[in-house]
Enzyme design. Structure first.
Site, PDB file in Angstrom:
ATOM      1  N   HIS A 114       0.823  -1.216   0.000  1.00  0.00           N
ATOM      2  CA  HIS A 114       0.000   0.000   0.000  1.00  0.00           C
ATOM      3  C   HIS A 114       0.854   1.263   0.000  1.00  0.00           C
ATOM      4  O   HIS A 114       0.362   2.347  -0.302  1.00  0.00           O
ATOM      5  CB  HIS A 114      -1.047  -0.009   1.120  1.00  0.00           C
ATOM      6  CG  HIS A 114      -0.569   0.323   2.489  1.00  0.00           C
ATOM      7  ND1 HIS A 114      -0.268  -0.630   3.440  1.00  0.00           N
ATOM      8  CD2 HIS A 114      -0.363   1.509   3.092  1.00  0.00           C
ATOM      9  CE1 HIS A 114       0.097  -0.034   4.549  1.00  0.00           C
ATOM     10  NE2 HIS A 114       0.048   1.270   4.376  1.00  0.00           N
ATOM     11  N   ASP A 150       1.174  -7.670   2.237  1.00  0.00           N
ATOM     12  CA  ASP A 150       1.303  -6.229   1.986  1.00  0.00           C
ATOM     13  C   ASP A 150       2.770  -5.791   1.838  1.00  0.00           C
ATOM     14  O   ASP A 150       3.328  -5.139   2.709  1.00  0.00           O
ATOM     15  CB  ASP A 150       0.625  -5.473   3.143  1.00  0.00           C
ATOM     16  CG  ASP A 150       0.328  -4.022   2.791  1.00  0.00           C
ATOM     17  OD1 ASP A 150       0.889  -3.529   1.794  1.00  0.00           O
ATOM     18  OD2 ASP A 150      -0.454  -3.390   3.525  1.00  0.00           O
ATOM     19  N   SER A 176       3.996   2.348   8.295  1.00  0.00           N
ATOM     20  CA  SER A 176       3.801   1.302   7.309  1.00  0.00           C
ATOM     21  C   SER A 176       5.090   1.071   6.564  1.00  0.00           C
ATOM     22  O   SER A 176       5.765   2.020   6.178  1.00  0.00           O
ATOM     23  CB  SER A 176       2.695   1.675   6.340  1.00  0.00           C
ATOM     24  OG  SER A 176       1.475   1.339   6.910  1.00  0.00           O
TER      25      SER A 176
HETATM   26  N1  ARG Z   1      -4.652   0.825   7.568  1.00  0.00           N
HETATM   27  C1  ARG Z   1      -3.350   0.807   7.021  1.00  0.00           C
HETATM   28  C2  ARG Z   1      -2.676   2.186   7.157  1.00  0.00           C
HETATM   29  O1  ARG Z   1      -3.215   3.067   7.729  1.00  0.00           O
HETATM   30  C3  ARG Z   1      -3.301   0.255   5.640  1.00  0.00           C
HETATM   31  C4  ARG Z   1      -3.951   1.062   4.587  1.00  0.00           C
HETATM   32  C5  ARG Z   1      -3.943   0.507   3.210  1.00  0.00           C
HETATM   33  N2  ARG Z   1      -4.919  -0.514   2.973  1.00  0.00           N
HETATM   34  C6  ARG Z   1      -6.208  -0.290   2.566  1.00  0.00           C
HETATM   35  N3  ARG Z   1      -6.983  -1.308   2.409  1.00  0.00           N
HETATM   36  N4  ARG Z   1      -6.670   0.909   2.328  1.00  0.00           N
HETATM   37  O2  ARG Z   1      -2.252   2.883   6.341  1.00  0.00           O
HETATM   38  N1  ASP Z   2      -1.165   1.566   7.856  1.00  0.00           N
HETATM   39  C1  ASP Z   2      -0.465   2.646   8.475  1.00  0.00           C
HETATM   40  C2  ASP Z   2       0.527   3.295   7.526  1.00  0.00           C
HETATM   41  O1  ASP Z   2       0.303   3.357   6.341  1.00  0.00           O
HETATM   42  C3  ASP Z   2       0.149   2.204   9.752  1.00  0.00           C
HETATM   43  C4  ASP Z   2      -0.756   2.456  10.905  1.00  0.00           C
HETATM   44  O2  ASP Z   2      -1.450   3.461  10.899  1.00  0.00           O
HETATM   45  O3  ASP Z   2      -0.728   1.649  11.820  1.00  0.00           O
HETATM   46  O4  ASP Z   2       1.483   3.910   7.922  1.00  0.00           O
END
Ligand code: ARG
Ligand code: ASP
Length: 721
Positions: free
Chosen positions: A85, A221, A655
């Site tokens: 991502h 990921d 991330s």
């Molecule tokens: N929650 C994670 C972070 O804040 C991964 C985001 C990417 N994945 C998604 N399905 N949008 O960035």
């Molecule tokens: N998914 C998040 C990122 O893209 C990480 C988090 O917020 O825990 O940095």
């Protein structure tokens, strides 16, 4: 007896800011104070091995990837791993209908096939230095906040200028603890970063937005990039002549796997946390801002989702936008829920009472801190309506792609109205906008945006406070009598910004006359009118309130340090390098439910559903799983692990962060947090907050067995202990 224990536990819970060992993201320059605790937790390295400015150390293997993620070096040829991502935007930009790398994956067969990504950078931290004294030079206690800020700004500029080390380096001074301390960060920025490999979306984003912010997780990921440098190993713009960067340090990759209780250390560039906010600040975010933002985003997401489900091109064009909007939307919901569950606002209120009592028990303290919370309460009260109106602009008006796009023409429109504007400036500006226009229309579906426009304008009309509605908007509102469909039809039928060929034509021959027409375009008029409302009415008050809040926070934290008897408090995240320690751990989200700390590929097949995009399993992966073709990446328990959870305190920006064992070997890539722990940016709860980590062996398995890209695994140094 039992009662006493319960009472003590209760009190412990209520002790102000009782930090747990896992809590906090620590700047590496604090290591000397932290190292003992870290070694007690299971670290087997010295502070110098982790962060040194004289010798190569772990920190030299960690990069900020782009501006919002982290990456890690895993080979002597500049190979970096980050999340899928995090590479998403770059992978999407390389994708076309005929070679859709986002959907199908991409694997460069050789270095020659690795793809450059203009605009993508990776940044190394060279060193950090406490410059608080220099930054505060000339600051006096009697100064107004504005004067104070001006002196500090000037000092910072001077320090940054003086520290600049030439091409490829940047010097940045960043405030810590709301400006109680300042650090200078010297960074080295590389600009030739090439895409090496990415799994298909049904691996890299498996579970999609449905599983996002949740455990159990089965997402592969990760994506792979490589840093290229000039022949003398220095940052350089993209060139065919560039060679793979030779890092000062890269990480060994551990094949051992993890067990519950194992030490975990995360190195990365966490973005923003607000752990020391007052009760009023938390209340604003969790219960006032988040719900409004969520409701705007809900509308956009529903419309996008429908359009994406019925058209492959739309899916490709909107995958990244949708993921971004959905990510914040879901996070905010989880955050508010968590804050409510923890009773953070009430709890902070109690803490504030304790602090105020302590402050008022001493005259000098009373002068300094006595009025803090009253001032905070008053300021937040004043801020609230403006803050809300600001959200209507950013999530409402700017949530309509056409309007947001039109707002990008502000400079050229201004330029075209100036009598003495130079022709060459117009042409230069138009050239930039021409390429922005092409990029915009590459990933744009007008029919979708029309629906969004209708939904959002209707919502603004119904819910925005009358006093903040932009003038042009009010005019239309009056004419439409609350019915927006007619206006939206006309907007899209007449706006030049909705017509790529007309717009390109204007930009190709950018005469002042044709450009001046843009100023009367309805899309431009609407967004410009909202910008005026923002600039003239909303922003000034927001700025003033936020400045007051910042200074109150600065005084509050300084007070807390004394209140806490000199205990070292961790500074909030601010996109600088941090280290967070924890352990591999499971958790129990509710009574009688216990989540195991790791997932396996069995879960991929359990989630499989060919009818739901997020749960389509790649046929090749399915074959590998069914034939148990896991190679040496299988766990000692005989299963193929995918992800695991740990108790490191992380946030957005973490991330792609490497997760290291006690020896400093790579055991995983951080990529998310659990649903019950999404409030950790405001309050960390050691009981519920878990970060979600891709098991590095699953990453290797995909590279090797799935993609057949052994050349990449061969570059890495795999270790078994
Ligand atoms: N929650 C994670 C972070 O804040 C991964 C985001 C990417 N994945 C998604 N399905 N949008 O960035
Ligand atoms: N998914 C998040 C990122 O893209 C990480 C988090 O917020 O825990 O940095």
């Amino acid at each position: 007896m039992e009662k006493t224990i319960i009472f003590i536990l209760f009190i412990l819970n209520f002790l102000p800011f009782s930090l747990k060992a896992e809590e906090g993201m620590w700047p590496p320059v604090f290591l000397s104070q932290r190292i003992g605790e870290m070694q007690k937790m299971g670290l087997k390295m010295t502070a110098e091995e982790i962060y040194s400015i004289n010798n190569s150390s772990l920190k030299d293997a960690i990069v900020q990837f782009g501006s919002g993620c982290t990456g890690v070096l895993v080979s002597e040829k500049g190979l970096i791993l980050t999340n899928h991502h995090c590479g998403f935007g770059s992978i999407q930009k390389q994708s076309r209908m005929e070679h859709d790398y986002l959907t199908n994956g991409f694997w460069a067969g050789s270095m020659e096939e690795e793809l450059p990504n203009p605009g993508l950078t990776v940044t190394f931290l060279v060193r950090m230095e406490d410059v608080s004294i220099k930054v505060m030079e000339g600051v006096t206690a009697s100064m107004t906040e504005l004067d104070r800020a001006a002196v500090i700004k000037k000092n910072i500029e001077k320090i940054e200028k003086g520290a600049s080390q030439g091409a490829g380096f940047e010097a940045k001074v960043k405030p810590f603890y709301y400006g109680n301390q300042y650090f200078l960060c010297i960074n080295e920025v590389f600009k030739d970063v090439r895409l090496v490999g990415a799994p298909p979306s049904n691996i890299g984003s498996f579970g999609g937005d449905t599983d996002n912010w949740a455990w159990p997780r089965h997402t592969g990921d990760f994506s792979i990039f490589r840093i290229y440098a000039s022949k003398d190993n220095k940052p350089a713009d993209y060139s065919k002549e560039n060679v793979p960067y030779k890092p000062k340090k890269y990480l060994s990759v551990s094949m051992k796997g993890v067990e519950k209780g194992d030490f975990t250390m995360i190195f990365g560039f966490p973005g923003t946390t607000k752990e020391y906010l007052t009760s009023y600040g938390v209340d604003l975010i969790a219960f006032k801002e988040n719900p409004v933002k969520v409701s705007f985003r809900q509308q956009r997401l529903d419309i996008m989702k429908n359009a994406m489900a019925s058209d492959r091109r739309t899916r490709m064009q909107y995958a990244s936008k949708h993921a971004g909007i959905a990510n914040g939307w879901k996070k905010m919901m989880g955050e508010s829920k968590g804050i409510e569950r923890l009773g953070t606002v009430g709890r902070k209120h109690e803490e504030e009472k304790g602090f105020a009592e302590w402050a008022n028990a001493d005259q000098a303290r009373a002068i300094k801190y006595g009025a803090l919370f009253n001032a905070a309460e008053k300021t937040y009260k004043r801020l609230y309506p403006y803050d809300l109106a600001g959200i209507f602009v950013t999530e409402g008006f700017q949530g309509i792609e056409l309007l947001k796009f039109a707002s990008g023409f502000k400079d050229i429109i201004k330029l075209s109205s100036q009598k003495d504007a130079k022709e060459s400036d117009l042409v230069k500006n138009a050239e930039k906008l021409r390429s922005a226009t092409l990029t915009f229309f590459k990933d744009y579906q007008q029919s979708l945006d029309r629906k969004v426009a209708l939904a959002l304008l209707t919502m603004i009309s119904n819910k925005m406070s009358q006093e903040f509605k932009p003038d042009f908007f009010k005019e239309i509102e009056k004419k439409q009598h609350g019915k927006w469909a007619g206006f939206v039809d006309r907007l899209f039928a007449t706006s030049v910004f909705a017509d790529s060929s007309k717009l390109i034509q204007i930009l190709s021959e950018p005469g002042a006359k044709s450009l001046r027409k843009l100023a009367k375009d309805p899309a431009y008029l609407l967004i410009a009118s909202s910008a005026i409302m923002m600039d003239k009415t909303i922003s000034p008050v927001m700025l003033e309130c936020n400045r007051t809040i910042d200074s109150l926070q600065r005084i509050y934290i300084e007070g807390l340090m004394h209140y806490e008897n000199g205990r070292l408090l961790y500074p909030d995240a601010n996109s600088t390098m941090r280290i967070a320690c924890g352990k591999v751990d499971d958790y129990s989200p509710e009574d009688a439910v216990n989540y195991r700390y790791f997932t396996t590929v069995a879960g991929i097949l359990q989630k499989e559903n060919p009818d739901i995009y997020d749960y389509v399993v790649d046929p090749k992966l399915k074959n590998l799983i069914l034939s148990r073709d896991f190679g040496e990446y299988v766990d000692k328990d005989g299963t193929m692990h995918v992800a695991f959870t740990a108790s490191n305190h992380t946030t957005g920006g973490n991330s792609g962060s490497p997760v290291l064992d006690g020896n400093g070997s790579l055991i995983g890539l951080n990529f998310d947090r659990n649903w019950e722990g999404t409030m950790s940016d405001l309050q960390y709860d050691p009981d519920q907050c878990r970060n979600i980590i891709l098991d590095i062996r699953y990453c290797l398995f995909i590279i090797d067995r799935f993609a057949g890209a052994q050349r990449l695994v061969n570059e890495m140094k795999l270790v078994n202990d």
